[in-house]
Write a protein that holds these residues in place. Sequence first.
Motif, mmCIF file in Angstrom:
data_model
loop_
_atom_site.group_PDB
_atom_site.id
_atom_site.type_symbol
_atom_site.label_atom_id
_atom_site.label_comp_id
_atom_site.label_asym_id
_atom_site.label_seq_id
_atom_site.Cartn_x
_atom_site.Cartn_y
_atom_site.Cartn_z
ATOM 1 N N LEU A 157 1.024 23.263 7.147
ATOM 2 C CA LEU A 157 1.370 24.629 6.762
ATOM 3 C C LEU A 157 1.333 24.809 5.248
ATOM 4 O O LEU A 157 0.882 25.842 4.745
ATOM 5 C CB LEU A 157 2.737 25.013 7.324
ATOM 6 C CG LEU A 157 2.801 25.143 8.842
ATOM 7 C CD1 LEU A 157 4.245 25.302 9.300
ATOM 8 C CD2 LEU A 157 1.941 26.286 9.336
ATOM 9 N N LEU A 158 1.808 23.808 4.513
ATOM 10 C CA LEU A 158 1.744 23.879 3.052
ATOM 11 C C LEU A 158 0.303 23.976 2.581
ATOM 12 O O LEU A 158 -0.031 24.804 1.730
ATOM 13 C CB LEU A 158 2.413 22.651 2.423
ATOM 14 C CG LEU A 158 3.927 22.631 2.415
ATOM 15 C CD1 LEU A 158 4.435 21.243 2.020
ATOM 16 C CD2 LEU A 158 4.483 23.687 1.495
ATOM 17 N N LYS A 159 -0.559 23.145 3.137
ATOM 18 C CA LYS A 159 -1.969 23.154 2.722
ATOM 19 C C LYS A 159 -2.652 24.471 3.078
ATOM 20 O O LYS A 159 -3.530 24.933 2.367
ATOM 21 C CB LYS A 159 -2.708 21.969 3.322
ATOM 22 C CG LYS A 159 -2.347 20.666 2.635
ATOM 23 C CD LYS A 159 -3.141 19.513 3.207
ATOM 24 C CE LYS A 159 -2.843 18.241 2.474
ATOM 25 N NZ LYS A 159 -3.635 18.049 1.281
ATOM 26 N N GLN A 160 -2.243 25.096 4.183
ATOM 27 C CA GLN A 160 -2.835 26.368 4.577
ATOM 28 C C GLN A 160 -2.340 27.525 3.713
ATOM 29 O O GLN A 160 -3.062 28.482 3.479
ATOM 30 C CB GLN A 160 -2.503 26.693 6.032
ATOM 31 C CG GLN A 160 -3.271 25.878 7.029
ATOM 32 C CD GLN A 160 -2.829 26.171 8.459
ATOM 33 O OE1 GLN A 160 -1.763 26.737 8.696
ATOM 34 N NE2 GLN A 160 -3.639 25.772 9.410
ATOM 35 N N ASN A 161 -1.094 27.443 3.245
ATOM 36 C CA ASN A 161 -0.465 28.589 2.591
ATOM 37 C C ASN A 161 -0.234 28.442 1.096
ATOM 38 O O ASN A 161 0.052 29.429 0.427
ATOM 39 C CB ASN A 161 0.864 28.906 3.284
ATOM 40 C CG ASN A 161 0.632 29.376 4.695
ATOM 41 O OD1 ASN A 161 0.096 30.443 4.913
ATOM 42 N ND2 ASN A 161 1.000 28.548 5.666
ATOM 43 N N CYS A 162 -0.322 27.241 0.570
ATOM 44 C CA CYS A 162 -0.085 27.003 -0.858
ATOM 45 C C CYS A 162 -1.340 26.374 -1.437
ATOM 46 O O CYS A 162 -1.520 25.162 -1.359
ATOM 47 C CB CYS A 162 1.113 26.079 -1.058
ATOM 48 S SG CYS A 162 2.614 26.675 -0.302
ATOM 49 N N GLN A 163 -2.192 27.179 -1.989
ATOM 50 C CA GLN A 163 -3.469 26.676 -2.468
ATOM 51 C C GLN A 163 -3.408 26.365 -3.951
ATOM 52 O O GLN A 163 -2.736 27.052 -4.709
ATOM 53 C CB GLN A 163 -4.557 27.692 -2.165
ATOM 54 C CG GLN A 163 -4.694 27.916 -0.678
ATOM 55 C CD GLN A 163 -5.722 28.964 -0.332
ATOM 56 O OE1 GLN A 163 -6.288 29.599 -1.197
ATOM 57 N NE2 GLN A 163 -5.949 29.134 0.950
ATOM 58 N N ILE A 193 0.122 16.651 -14.779
ATOM 59 C CA ILE A 193 -0.900 16.421 -13.762
ATOM 60 C C ILE A 193 -1.917 17.561 -13.778
ATOM 61 O O ILE A 193 -1.562 18.713 -13.518
ATOM 62 C CB ILE A 193 -0.271 16.330 -12.342
ATOM 63 C CG1 ILE A 193 0.885 15.339 -12.297
ATOM 64 C CG2 ILE A 193 -1.333 16.017 -11.294
ATOM 65 C CD1 ILE A 193 0.507 13.912 -12.565
ATOM 66 N N PRO A 194 -3.190 17.255 -14.071
ATOM 67 C CA PRO A 194 -4.211 18.307 -14.035
ATOM 68 C C PRO A 194 -4.284 18.931 -12.636
ATOM 69 O O PRO A 194 -4.087 18.247 -11.629
ATOM 70 C CB PRO A 194 -5.511 17.559 -14.359
ATOM 71 C CG PRO A 194 -5.081 16.278 -14.993
ATOM 72 C CD PRO A 194 -3.731 15.954 -14.438
ATOM 73 N N GLY A 195 -4.566 20.213 -12.572
ATOM 74 C CA GLY A 195 -4.584 20.932 -11.299
ATOM 75 C C GLY A 195 -5.464 20.297 -10.247
ATOM 76 O O GLY A 195 -5.113 20.238 -9.076
#
Length: 116
Positions: free
Chosen positions: A92-98, A69-71
């Motif tokens: 929380l994932l979207k805020q902390n895992c970019q 899967i392309p980034g």
Amino acid sequence: SSSSSSSKTTTSDLNRQRIIDIFKDAGIELTPDDMAALPTWEQIEQVVGTNAPIIYNLKKSCAAFRAAIPGVDRNIGCSGMFNSGTNLVTQLLKQNCQIPERIAKYGSVEPYYDAQ
């Protein structure tokens, strides 16, 4: 002396090692401040139970996912039972895992879906 040395390994450090290893296996480097902010495994178990979280084959599945899967097409989310906190966990994932490729395309505020 009652002062603790920063090079001393504490019980709390050992209880975080399992989490640190998960990040290391995913290729994520943590700063000392990041590591100090991590919960202990026991704290995680208090929230999600003693049978979770389970991460299957992290090394193999992460590498295969990244290769397939392309980034820019990757996204972050979670699933679970209704009213179990999945919306909060996803936020929380979207805020902390970019995902750098998505930030490059969409900026710091990205759409919920790519309307290609």
